[in-house]
Design a protein around this motif. Structure first.
Motif, PDB file in Angstrom:
ATOM      1  N   VAL A   4      26.938  29.262  43.585  1.00  5.14           N
ATOM      2  CA  VAL A   4      27.270  30.066  42.282  1.00  5.14           C
ATOM      3  C   VAL A   4      25.817  30.546  41.783  1.00  5.14           C
ATOM      4  CG1 VAL A   4      28.116  30.027  40.051  1.00  5.14           C
ATOM      5  CG2 VAL A   4      29.082  28.481  41.887  1.00  5.14           C
ATOM      6  N   SER A   5      25.759  31.871  41.630  1.00  4.53           N
ATOM      7  CA  SER A   5      24.707  32.476  41.047  1.00  4.53           C
ATOM      8  C   SER A   5      25.231  33.425  39.805  1.00  4.53           C
ATOM      9  CB  SER A   5      24.176  33.601  41.884  1.00  4.53           C
ATOM     10  OG  SER A   5      23.565  32.850  43.235  1.00  4.53           O
ATOM     11  N   ALA A   6      24.764  32.632  38.564  1.00  5.28           N
ATOM     12  CA  ALA A   6      25.224  33.484  37.333  1.00  5.28           C
ATOM     13  C   ALA A   6      24.000  34.168  36.827  1.00  5.28           C
ATOM     14  CB  ALA A   6      25.080  32.126  36.118  1.00  5.28           C
ATOM     15  N   VAL A   7      24.472  35.464  35.999  1.00  4.25           N
ATOM     16  CA  VAL A   7      23.756  36.392  35.649  1.00  4.25           C
ATOM     17  C   VAL A   7      24.094  36.739  34.438  1.00  4.25           C
ATOM     18  CG1 VAL A   7      23.181  37.688  38.029  1.00  4.25           C
ATOM     19  CG2 VAL A   7      25.246  38.154  36.762  1.00  4.25           C
ATOM     20  N   ARG A   8      23.104  37.166  33.576  1.00  8.06           N
ATOM     21  CA  ARG A   8      23.227  37.424  32.180  1.00  8.06           C
ATOM     22  C   ARG A   8      23.968  39.032  32.113  1.00  8.06           C
ATOM     23  NH1 ARG A   8      21.681  34.494  27.548  1.00  8.06           N
ATOM     24  NH2 ARG A   8      20.949  32.326  28.524  1.00  8.06           N
ATOM     25  N   PHE A   9      24.587  39.215  30.945  1.00 14.40           N
ATOM     26  CA  PHE A   9      25.186  40.581  30.566  1.00 14.40           C
ATOM     27  C   PHE A   9      25.272  40.984  29.187  1.00 14.40           C
ATOM     28  CE2 PHE A   9      28.774  37.666  29.985  1.00 14.40           C
ATOM     29  CZ  PHE A   9      29.623  38.531  29.123  1.00 14.40           C
ATOM     30  N   GLY A  10      25.571  41.935  28.823  1.00 20.64           N
ATOM     31  CA  GLY A  10      25.644  42.563  27.298  1.00 20.64           C
ATOM     32  C   GLY A  10      24.338  43.129  26.818  1.00 20.64           C
ATOM     33  N   ARG A  11      24.553  43.761  25.907  1.00 20.48           N
ATOM     34  CA  ARG A  11      23.488  44.450  25.103  1.00 20.48           C
ATOM     35  C   ARG A  11      22.532  43.735  24.746  1.00 20.48           C
ATOM     36  NH1 ARG A  11      28.414  47.345  22.933  1.00 20.48           N
ATOM     37  NH2 ARG A  11      28.397  45.423  21.548  1.00 20.48           N
ATOM     38  N   GLN A  12      22.901  42.375  24.252  1.00 20.01           N
ATOM     39  CA  GLN A  12      21.876  41.431  23.516  1.00 20.01           C
ATOM     40  C   GLN A  12      21.703  40.220  24.601  1.00 20.01           C
ATOM     41  OE1 GLN A  12      21.025  41.692  20.565  1.00 20.01           O
ATOM     42  NE2 GLN A  12      22.297  43.756  20.486  1.00 20.01           N
ATOM     43  N   ARG A  13      22.359  40.559  25.917  1.00 18.28           N
ATOM     44  CA  ARG A  13      22.050  39.509  26.948  1.00 18.28           C
ATOM     45  C   ARG A  13      22.397  38.227  26.499  1.00 18.28           C
ATOM     46  NH1 ARG A  13      21.975  42.616  30.766  1.00 18.28           N
ATOM     47  NH2 ARG A  13      21.146  41.283  32.203  1.00 18.28           N
ATOM     48  N   ASP A  14      23.382  38.001  25.741  1.00 17.75           N
ATOM     49  CA  ASP A  14      23.897  36.742  25.159  1.00 17.75           C
ATOM     50  C   ASP A  14      25.025  36.167  25.863  1.00 17.75           C
ATOM     51  OD1 ASP A  14      25.942  38.592  24.304  1.00 17.75           O
ATOM     52  OD2 ASP A  14      25.844  38.177  22.199  1.00 17.75           O
ATOM     53  N   GLY A  15      25.410  36.680  27.089  1.00 15.50           N
ATOM     54  CA  GLY A  15      26.503  36.081  27.935  1.00 15.50           C
ATOM     55  C   GLY A  15      26.045  36.030  29.250  1.00 15.50           C
ATOM     56  N   ALA A  16      26.516  35.158  29.869  1.00 17.18           N
ATOM     57  CA  ALA A  16      26.395  34.789  31.474  1.00 17.18           C
ATOM     58  C   ALA A  16      27.753  34.910  32.343  1.00 17.18           C
ATOM     59  CB  ALA A  16      25.556  33.566  31.492  1.00 17.18           C
ATOM     60  N   TYR A  17      27.781  35.310  33.486  1.00 19.03           N
ATOM     61  CA  TYR A  17      29.068  35.215  34.424  1.00 19.03           C
ATOM     62  C   TYR A  17      28.683  34.964  35.816  1.00 19.03           C
ATOM     63  CZ  TYR A  17      28.155  39.718  36.274  1.00 19.03           C
ATOM     64  OH  TYR A  17      27.725  40.847  37.080  1.00 19.03           O
ATOM     65  N   ALA A  18      29.381  34.501  36.804  1.00 20.25           N
ATOM     66  CA  ALA A  18      29.319  34.393  38.126  1.00 20.25           C
ATOM     67  C   ALA A  18      30.654  35.178  38.746  1.00 20.25           C
ATOM     68  CB  ALA A  18      28.935  32.933  38.584  1.00 20.25           C
ATOM     69  N   ARG A  19      30.371  35.396  39.846  1.00 17.22           N
ATOM     70  CA  ARG A  19      31.600  35.859  40.621  1.00 17.22           C
ATOM     71  C   ARG A  19      31.401  35.246  42.080  1.00 17.22           C
ATOM     72  NH1 ARG A  19      33.342  42.088  41.372  1.00 17.22           N
ATOM     73  NH2 ARG A  19      35.395  41.706  40.311  1.00 17.22           N
ATOM     74  N   LEU A  20      32.583  34.832  42.387  1.00 15.35           N
ATOM     75  CA  LEU A  20      32.604  34.527  43.917  1.00 15.35           C
ATOM     76  C   LEU A  20      33.620  35.014  44.608  1.00 15.35           C
ATOM     77  CD1 LEU A  20      32.569  30.385  43.172  1.00 15.35           C
ATOM     78  CD2 LEU A  20      30.708  32.069  44.082  1.00 15.35           C
ATOM     79  N   THR A  21      33.659  35.183  45.793  1.00 16.99           N
ATOM     80  CA  THR A  21      34.522  35.701  46.846  1.00 16.99           C
ATOM     81  C   THR A  21      35.279  34.807  47.815  1.00 16.99           C
ATOM     82  OG1 THR A  21      33.169  37.935  46.866  1.00 16.99           O
ATOM     83  CG2 THR A  21      34.728  37.663  48.710  1.00 16.99           C
ATOM     84  N   ASP A  22      36.500  34.505  47.699  1.00 12.14           N
ATOM     85  CA  ASP A  22      37.290  33.748  48.367  1.00 12.14           C
ATOM     86  C   ASP A  22      37.286  33.819  49.863  1.00 12.14           C
ATOM     87  OD1 ASP A  22      39.338  31.898  49.569  1.00 12.14           O
ATOM     88  OD2 ASP A  22      40.703  32.327  48.008  1.00 12.14           O
ATOM     89  N   LYS A  23      36.818  32.937  50.589  1.00 13.15           N
ATOM     90  CA  LYS A  23      36.593  33.200  52.349  1.00 13.15           C
ATOM     91  C   LYS A  23      37.957  33.242  53.005  1.00 13.15           C
ATOM     92  CE  LYS A  23      33.900  29.655  52.969  1.00 13.15           C
ATOM     93  NZ  LYS A  23      33.201  28.362  53.914  1.00 13.15           N
ATOM     94  N   THR A  24      38.974  32.744  52.311  1.00 14.89           N
ATOM     95  CA  THR A  24      40.094  32.759  53.182  1.00 14.89           C
ATOM     96  C   THR A  24      41.481  32.971  52.223  1.00 14.89           C
ATOM     97  OG1 THR A  24      40.316  30.422  53.087  1.00 14.89           O
ATOM     98  CG2 THR A  24      39.450  31.494  55.024  1.00 14.89           C
ATOM     99  N   PRO A  25      41.496  34.030  51.354  1.00 16.35           N
ATOM    100  CA  PRO A  25      42.732  34.215  50.515  1.00 16.35           C
ATOM    101  C   PRO A  25      43.776  34.272  51.258  1.00 16.35           C
ATOM    102  CG  PRO A  25      41.411  36.275  50.873  1.00 16.35           C
ATOM    103  CD  PRO A  25      40.718  35.118  51.638  1.00 16.35           C
TER     104      PRO A  25
END
Length: 186
Positions: free
Chosen positions: A117-138
């Motif tokens: 998991v690699s989280a990154v900041r987002f938003g105008r104020q950089r006051d949020g963080a999110y991460a995204r994963l891709t399912d290997k075998t959906p």
């Protein structure tokens, strides 16, 4: 005279196109609001065709605000709003947002293409963080992308989950924009 008139016509056309573009963009979104028992009125901007469904958890006062796509099965997006105390997250502070998301999603990482998991900041104020994963075998019919995020505004917290198939990130960018637009009103 003819050249001057042509330039004016050209600039008038450009300005008209810009106005039309801005007006069209504004038409596609609307300001919405709901009330949370612990934090008061909450407003956000969302696409008009993303239908809201609101639920409240009585024990802790959490508001679950789900936005449904115009086409069923396109994505699954839900926002949770409350204060840190009622979410039993008082220790969460801004500098730990990435760590919080990474920890929350750690169990899903082994089943992902990314493997971590690699989280990154987002938003105008950089006051949020999110991460995204891709399912290997959906499995057939399951979403391939799993996104989770958090945003703090003082002692108020926004959590969100997005399940989607938007490899280009289009739905993700809209979801992040909605979360970034969220305001707690006094």
């Amino acid at each position: 005279m003819t050249g001057d008139h042509s330039m004016r016509t050209f600039f008038s056309s450009v300005i008209l196109c810009l106005i039309t573009t801005f007006a069209h963009g504004a038409e596609g979104e609307e300001l919405r609001s709901f009330t949370n028992v612990n934090v008061g009125k909450v407003s956000l901007t969302a696409p008009k065709d993303w239908k809201p469904v609101e639920r409240h958890r009585i024990n802790f006062g959490t508001t679950f605000y789900r936005l449904q796509p115009p086409t069923a099965g396109e994505f699954d997006f839900e926002i949770l709003v409350n204060d840190l105390a009622h979410m039993e997250m008082e220790a969460l502070i801004d500098k730990d947002l990435e760590l919080y998301i990474q920890s929350n999603m750690a169990r899903a990482a082994p089943q992902s293409v990314e493997g971590k998991v690699s989280a990154v900041r987002f938003g105008r104020q950089r006051d949020g963080a999110y991460a995204r994963l891709t399912d290997k075998t959906p499995k057939p019919g399951e979403f391939t992308l799993y996104t989770q995020g958090v945003r703090l505004q003082g002692k108020k917290v926004v959590l969100f989950t997005l399940y989607s198939n938007d490899k280009d990130g289009a739905v993700l960018q809209k979801a992040l924009s909605i979360v970034d637009s969220l305001k707690f009103e006094q």
